[in-house]
Design an enzyme around this catalytic site. Structure first.
Site, PDB file in Angstrom:
ATOM      1  N   HIS A  18      31.277   6.567  31.717  1.00 45.58           N
ATOM      2  CA  HIS A  18      29.966   6.565  31.051  1.00 45.58           C
ATOM      3  C   HIS A  18      29.095   5.414  31.550  1.00 45.58           C
ATOM      4  CE1 HIS A  18      30.620   9.956  28.364  1.00 45.58           C
ATOM      5  NE2 HIS A  18      31.880   9.559  28.351  1.00 45.58           N
ATOM      6  N   LEU A 110      38.316  16.986  35.033  1.00 44.17           N
ATOM      7  CA  LEU A 110      38.678  16.713  36.424  1.00 44.17           C
ATOM      8  C   LEU A 110      37.656  17.292  37.398  1.00 44.17           C
ATOM      9  CD1 LEU A 110      42.533  17.333  36.018  1.00 44.17           C
ATOM     10  CD2 LEU A 110      41.308  15.141  35.977  1.00 44.17           C
ATOM     11  N   ASP A 157      30.593  12.678  39.598  1.00 41.73           N
ATOM     12  CA  ASP A 157      31.523  13.748  39.960  1.00 41.73           C
ATOM     13  C   ASP A 157      31.151  14.407  41.287  1.00 41.73           C
ATOM     14  OD1 ASP A 157      32.412  13.067  37.481  1.00 41.73           O
ATOM     15  OD2 ASP A 157      31.659  14.865  36.475  1.00 41.73           O
TER      16      ASP A 157
HETATM   17  C1  GLA Z   1      31.326  13.462  33.060  1.00 40.91           C
HETATM   18  C2  GLA Z   1      30.009  13.439  33.802  1.00 40.91           C
HETATM   19  C3  GLA Z   1      29.903  12.208  34.687  1.00 40.91           C
HETATM   20  C4  GLA Z   1      30.207  10.938  33.905  1.00 40.91           C
HETATM   21  C5  GLA Z   1      31.497  11.109  33.097  1.00 40.91           C
HETATM   22  C6  GLA Z   1      31.752   9.922  32.212  1.00 40.91           C
HETATM   23  O1  GLA Z   1      32.390  13.614  33.961  1.00 40.91           O
HETATM   24  O2  GLA Z   1      29.890  14.600  34.607  1.00 40.91           O
HETATM   25  O3  GLA Z   1      28.621  12.153  35.266  1.00 40.91           O
HETATM   26  O4  GLA Z   1      29.133  10.587  33.084  1.00 40.91           O
HETATM   27  O5  GLA Z   1      31.484  12.275  32.305  1.00 40.91           O
HETATM   28  O6  GLA Z   1      32.030   8.787  32.965  1.00 40.91           O
END
Ligand code: GLA
Length: 368
Positions: A18, A110, A157
């Protein structure tokens, strides 16, 4: 119909949770689990999508008709969103025929969505000669997820799936997308990182993620900074004293300490002191559980039972509210630690989690 085959991996985030929508730091690595796209250009402006996981007729969409208002809530929104985002950015993309197969667990935190987006973008990039580098490609995939699919995620991600390399964790600055590959060979140090998928499913587009994000923005506004990234760890106590709202204060505390934890983990990894990473992961979990409040009883159970069994550290990973946790353990102790975690779930009559060892793997690539 084949013009080529491309693969893009899911990811696990080691530390930096986050923080990506706060312009902060993250440290994910790619999993060996991938989404594979077998794709060919079509000259009729039609996007024709098949998935081995969604048996039935292929879905056909006209590229020219794609628009965020036309999303359907189905998995096809992800590839459709990518095509739309590329076109919106001025890239000349036409029709495409794609068959997908995937080994990335869905809803497990994931990044199965990012794998689907990135593999689609990479196939289009090659088939239409768009010349996109990995950074801009990841940005367009995020645009697809935010504007088309409607999930307000950060850039971690998509960048992880697009830019990770085998044997390394990715140290990413989500403000300017500068990145460094950090050698991360745990096995060589007698260590293992277990991923424990609780099988409790989360959904980001639902309100909780967006509310955390809005709370972080409120914190940045209260402090007069562009993003929480701009609050230094040294200045944290002063910053917290200037925030009236207790909930916002806790969110800010998480983000600032989490950015600091990323720097600490990077320093330990670069010094070859991988065991020292364990306690930092566990601190991160406490912060996500108590300050950011995105854990859930099953994730806490993984962490507590793994630590009680002698793991070096553990934390939830990904967005939270379910999904997966990671556990750092001595390789020799790994079966016992995994056994204790499974036993704890069984004792409480909870669905058995899926446990596997995560090895830093290749980012998105052309297979053939
Ligand atoms: C999800 C979101 C990411 C990130 C995470 C928390 O995976 O897609 O962009 O904010 O939550 O770290």
């Amino acid at each position: 119909m084949t013009d080529g085959v491309w693969a893009a991996p899911g990811r696990v985030n080691l530390i930096g949770e986050h923080t990506d929508y706060n312009d902060g730091f993250v440290m994910p690595f790619a999993l060996p689990h991938t989404t594979v796209a077998t794709a060919a250009r079509r000259d009729d402006g039609v996007l024709r999508l098949h998935s081995a996981d969604a048996p039935g007729d292929p879905v056909e969409l006209r590229v020219a008709d794609l628009a965020p208002g036309r999303r359907t809530g189905a998995w096809t929104d992800y590839p459709a969103g990518v095509v739309w985002a590329l076109a919106e950015a001025g890239h000349r993309v036409g029709g495409l025929e794609v068959r997908y197969t995937s080994t990335v667990p869905t809803g497990a935190g994931l990044s199965s969505s990012a794998a689907l987006e990135v593999v689609t973008a990479l196939a289009l990039n090659d088939l239409y000669g768009l010349g996109l580098e990995r950074g801009p490609l990841a940005r367009l995939c995020r645009r697809a997820e935010n504007a088309y699919v409607g999930a307000p995620t950060g850039i971690m991600d998509q960048t992880a799936s697009a830019s990770c390399t085998e044997g390394h964790a990715l140290h990413l600055d989500t403000r300017d997308l500068s990145r460094r590959q950090i050698p991360f060979d745990l096995a060589a140090h007698g260590l293992e990182l277990l991923v424990v998928d609780t099988r409790v499913r989360h959904a980001h587009s639902e309100g909780a993620y967006g509310r955390r994000r809005a709370g972080c923005e409120a914190g940045a506004a209260a402090l007069g900074v562009g993003a929480l990234r701009d609050v230094s760890h040294e200045g944290l106590a002063d910053a917290l004293a200037r925030i009236d709202d207790a909930e916002v204060r806790a969110l800010v505390r998480h983000v600032v300490t989490e950015n600091h934890r990323v720097e600490r983990v990077v320093a330990h990894a670069e010094a070859g002191d991988f065991r020292a990473i364990g306690p930092v992961l566990t601190e991160g979990h406490a912060s996500l559980r108590d300050d950011f409040r995105v854990s859930c009883p099953e994730l806490d159970l993984v962490v507590d039972s793994a630590l009680a069994a002698g793991a070096l550290g553990a934390r939830m990973t990904g967005g939270g509210f379910g999904g997966s946790a990671i556990v750092l353990t001595e390789s020799a102790a790994s079966p016992a630690v995994a056994g204790k975690v499974l036993g704890a779930f069984e004792e409480r009559s909870l669905t058995a989690p899926r446990v596997f060892t995560a090895v830093p793997s290749a980012g998105a690539h052309r297979v053939s």
